[in-house]
Design a protein around this motif. Sequence first.
Motif, PDB file in Angstrom:
ATOM      1  N   SER A  36      21.294 -12.803 -97.618  1.00 36.63           N
ATOM      2  CA  SER A  36      21.278 -11.543 -96.879  1.00 36.63           C
ATOM      3  C   SER A  36      20.227 -11.607 -95.766  1.00 36.63           C
ATOM      4  O   SER A  36      19.083 -11.998 -96.017  1.00 36.63           O
ATOM      5  CB  SER A  36      20.962 -10.382 -97.828  1.00 36.63           C
ATOM      6  N   PRO A  37      20.588 -11.247 -94.539  1.00 39.96           N
ATOM      7  CA  PRO A  37      19.666 -11.361 -93.398  1.00 39.96           C
ATOM      8  C   PRO A  37      18.630 -10.242 -93.378  1.00 39.96           C
ATOM      9  O   PRO A  37      18.764  -9.248 -92.659  1.00 39.96           O
ATOM     10  CB  PRO A  37      20.605 -11.296 -92.194  1.00 39.96           C
ATOM     11  N   ILE A  38      17.579 -10.401 -94.156  1.00 35.08           N
ATOM     12  CA  ILE A  38      16.541  -9.388 -94.309  1.00 35.08           C
ATOM     13  C   ILE A  38      15.186 -10.028 -94.050  1.00 35.08           C
ATOM     14  O   ILE A  38      14.919 -11.145 -94.497  1.00 35.08           O
ATOM     15  CB  ILE A  38      16.574  -8.780 -95.720  1.00 35.08           C
ATOM     16  N   GLU A  57      16.965 -17.884 -85.368  1.00 36.88           N
ATOM     17  CA  GLU A  57      17.634 -18.429 -84.205  1.00 36.88           C
ATOM     18  C   GLU A  57      18.131 -17.319 -83.288  1.00 36.88           C
ATOM     19  O   GLU A  57      18.439 -16.210 -83.750  1.00 36.88           O
ATOM     20  CB  GLU A  57      18.817 -19.301 -84.638  1.00 36.88           C
ATOM     21  N   PRO A  58      18.211 -17.589 -81.978  1.00 34.02           N
ATOM     22  CA  PRO A  58      18.787 -16.605 -81.058  1.00 34.02           C
ATOM     23  C   PRO A  58      20.175 -16.181 -81.512  1.00 34.02           C
ATOM     24  O   PRO A  58      20.999 -17.006 -81.903  1.00 34.02           O
ATOM     25  CB  PRO A  58      18.837 -17.368 -79.727  1.00 34.02           C
ATOM     26  N   GLY A  59      20.415 -14.879 -81.464  1.00 32.37           N
ATOM     27  CA  GLY A  59      21.698 -14.326 -81.886  1.00 32.37           C
ATOM     28  C   GLY A  59      21.723 -13.838 -83.313  1.00 32.37           C
ATOM     29  O   GLY A  59      22.618 -13.070 -83.690  1.00 32.37           O
ATOM     30  N   GLU A  60      20.773 -14.273 -84.149  1.00 30.46           N
ATOM     31  CA  GLU A  60      20.755 -13.834 -85.546  1.00 30.46           C
ATOM     32  C   GLU A  60      20.355 -12.363 -85.646  1.00 30.46           C
ATOM     33  O   GLU A  60      19.409 -11.912 -84.995  1.00 30.46           O
ATOM     34  CB  GLU A  60      19.783 -14.677 -86.367  1.00 30.46           C
ATOM     35  N   LEU A  61      21.064 -11.638 -86.501  1.00 30.72           N
ATOM     36  CA  LEU A  61      20.765 -10.236 -86.796  1.00 30.72           C
ATOM     37  C   LEU A  61      19.990 -10.144 -88.097  1.00 30.72           C
ATOM     38  O   LEU A  61      20.287 -10.858 -89.059  1.00 30.72           O
ATOM     39  CB  LEU A  61      22.050  -9.421 -86.920  1.00 30.72           C
ATOM     40  N   PRO A  72       9.224  -6.156 -80.414  1.00 29.10           N
ATOM     41  CA  PRO A  72       8.464  -7.255 -79.822  1.00 29.10           C
ATOM     42  C   PRO A  72       9.286  -8.053 -78.817  1.00 29.10           C
ATOM     43  O   PRO A  72      10.517  -8.014 -78.817  1.00 29.10           O
ATOM     44  CB  PRO A  72       8.106  -8.120 -81.037  1.00 29.10           C
ATOM     45  N   SER A  73       8.601  -8.774 -77.988  1.00 24.86           N
ATOM     46  CA  SER A  73       9.255  -9.659 -77.022  1.00 24.86           C
ATOM     47  C   SER A  73      10.114 -10.679 -77.766  1.00 24.86           C
ATOM     48  O   SER A  73       9.705 -11.230 -78.790  1.00 24.86           O
ATOM     49  CB  SER A  73       8.201 -10.375 -76.180  1.00 24.86           C
ATOM     50  N   GLY A  74      11.289 -10.938 -77.223  1.00 27.09           N
ATOM     51  CA  GLY A  74      12.189 -11.900 -77.839  1.00 27.09           C
ATOM     52  C   GLY A  74      13.155 -11.297 -78.832  1.00 27.09           C
ATOM     53  O   GLY A  74      13.966 -12.004 -79.426  1.00 27.09           O
ATOM     54  N   TRP A  75      13.075  -9.978 -79.019  1.00 24.85           N
ATOM     55  CA  TRP A  75      13.955  -9.282 -79.954  1.00 24.85           C
ATOM     56  C   TRP A  75      14.548  -8.056 -79.269  1.00 24.85           C
ATOM     57  O   TRP A  75      13.972  -7.515 -78.323  1.00 24.85           O
ATOM     58  CB  TRP A  75      13.192  -8.837 -81.203  1.00 24.85           C
ATOM     59  N   THR A  76      15.701  -7.605 -79.754  1.00 27.78           N
ATOM     60  CA  THR A  76      16.301  -6.382 -79.264  1.00 27.78           C
ATOM     61  C   THR A  76      16.772  -5.531 -80.437  1.00 27.78           C
ATOM     62  O   THR A  76      17.160  -6.067 -81.491  1.00 27.78           O
ATOM     63  CB  THR A  76      17.479  -6.677 -78.305  1.00 27.78           C
ATOM     64  N   LEU A  77      16.721  -4.229 -80.261  1.00 24.89           N
ATOM     65  CA  LEU A  77      17.116  -3.294 -81.311  1.00 24.89           C
ATOM     66  C   LEU A  77      18.619  -3.045 -81.248  1.00 24.89           C
ATOM     67  O   LEU A  77      19.152  -2.668 -80.207  1.00 24.89           O
ATOM     68  CB  LEU A  77      16.355  -1.973 -81.137  1.00 24.89           C
ATOM     69  N   GLU A  78      19.305  -3.253 -82.371  1.00 24.83           N
ATOM     70  CA  GLU A  78      20.745  -3.021 -82.446  1.00 24.83           C
ATOM     71  C   GLU A  78      21.074  -1.684 -83.113  1.00 24.83           C
ATOM     72  O   GLU A  78      21.960  -0.968 -82.668  1.00 24.83           O
ATOM     73  CB  GLU A  78      21.414  -4.158 -83.230  1.00 24.83           C
ATOM     74  N   VAL A 226      18.132  -2.665 -87.543  1.00 26.13           N
ATOM     75  CA  VAL A 226      18.821  -3.942 -87.374  1.00 26.13           C
ATOM     76  C   VAL A 226      18.391  -4.478 -86.018  1.00 26.13           C
ATOM     77  O   VAL A 226      18.568  -3.816 -84.989  1.00 26.13           O
ATOM     78  CB  VAL A 226      20.343  -3.797 -87.442  1.00 26.13           C
ATOM     79  N   ILE A 227      17.787  -5.680 -86.028  1.00 28.48           N
ATOM     80  CA  ILE A 227      17.280  -6.260 -84.794  1.00 28.48           C
ATOM     81  C   ILE A 227      17.898  -7.641 -84.591  1.00 28.48           C
ATOM     82  O   ILE A 227      18.325  -8.289 -85.550  1.00 28.48           O
ATOM     83  CB  ILE A 227      15.741  -6.359 -84.808  1.00 28.48           C
ATOM     84  N   ARG A 228      17.922  -8.081 -83.355  1.00 25.28           N
ATOM     85  CA  ARG A 228      18.543  -9.364 -83.016  1.00 25.28           C
ATOM     86  C   ARG A 228      17.569 -10.232 -82.232  1.00 25.28           C
ATOM     87  O   ARG A 228      16.916  -9.757 -81.294  1.00 25.28           O
ATOM     88  CB  ARG A 228      19.825  -9.150 -82.227  1.00 25.28           C
ATOM     89  N   ARG A 229      17.483 -11.477 -82.620  1.00 30.10           N
ATOM     90  CA  ARG A 229      16.654 -12.455 -81.908  1.00 30.10           C
ATOM     91  C   ARG A 229      17.388 -12.818 -80.624  1.00 30.10           C
ATOM     92  O   ARG A 229      18.567 -13.193 -80.661  1.00 30.10           O
ATOM     93  CB  ARG A 229      16.467 -13.691 -82.782  1.00 30.10           C
ATOM     94  N   ILE A 230      16.721 -12.743 -79.482  1.00 28.57           N
ATOM     95  CA  ILE A 230      17.386 -13.001 -78.205  1.00 28.57           C
ATOM     96  C   ILE A 230      16.817 -14.207 -77.483  1.00 28.57           C
ATOM     97  O   ILE A 230      17.357 -14.625 -76.450  1.00 28.57           O
ATOM     98  CB  ILE A 230      17.344 -11.769 -77.291  1.00 28.57           C
TER      99      ILE A 230
END
Length: 231
Positions: A36-38, A57-61, A72-78, A226-230
């Motif tokens: 589980s992606p936690i 990794e980039p794209g991982e939720l 934080p930098s490098g992440w985005t809120l989904e 839920v955040i995503r690595r960008i």
Amino acid sequence: MMTHPLDNIFWHSLSDAQSCFAAGEGDARRYAKGFSPILGFANALQPDFDAINAYCEPGELFYCAGWIGTIPSGWTLEVESTMYRMLWDGVMPPEDATFQARRLNPDNVKDTQDAVSLAQLTNPGPFGMRTIALGEYLGCFDKDDRLIAMAGERSYAPPYREVSGVCTHPDFQGKGLAKRLMHRLIRRQLLADEIPFLHVMYSNSAAHELYLRMGFRDYCQTAVRVIRRIE
């Protein structure tokens, strides 16, 4: 300062009893890829993303609980939402010897694929190909050996064991299958001197009311993102 394990349950699980399923370092951990992606942080209010970036990794939720600070930098809120963390406060569920349920085998490809397919259809929360290896997962099957309902165990910080992955195929809802699966898991946990708990989204009022009737009580209400690595 000491805190109750349930106040930061994912960190306590990933850094201790479930460290064999974790990746990360310092004050940050994640369930390893496939689970589980936690994310879990020693300080849930001020998570150390620098310590976990190399393991994502980039794209991982990922799901992250108890944190409402700046992204934080490098992440985005989904997604930004709220959930209840609920703790068992009921009596021992009665034995249900006539109920037909089968343990899902994490080493069985069909069981794994069926569990992921049902989770993708019903969205019970963060779920991965290896999630059913985190604890005992039980399923109900129709006459064609199709998985139609399941419930299992995810996070574990002794003595607190999470009931998770509760879902039923839309064609078979309303028959009480998930509740009976949960009762079997809760009974097993209580007999092992474990204390069941679970999470339910604040917006899912029907499930929240059901869990209250079953014997759970609200322990707390907490933020969940839920955040995503960008990058």
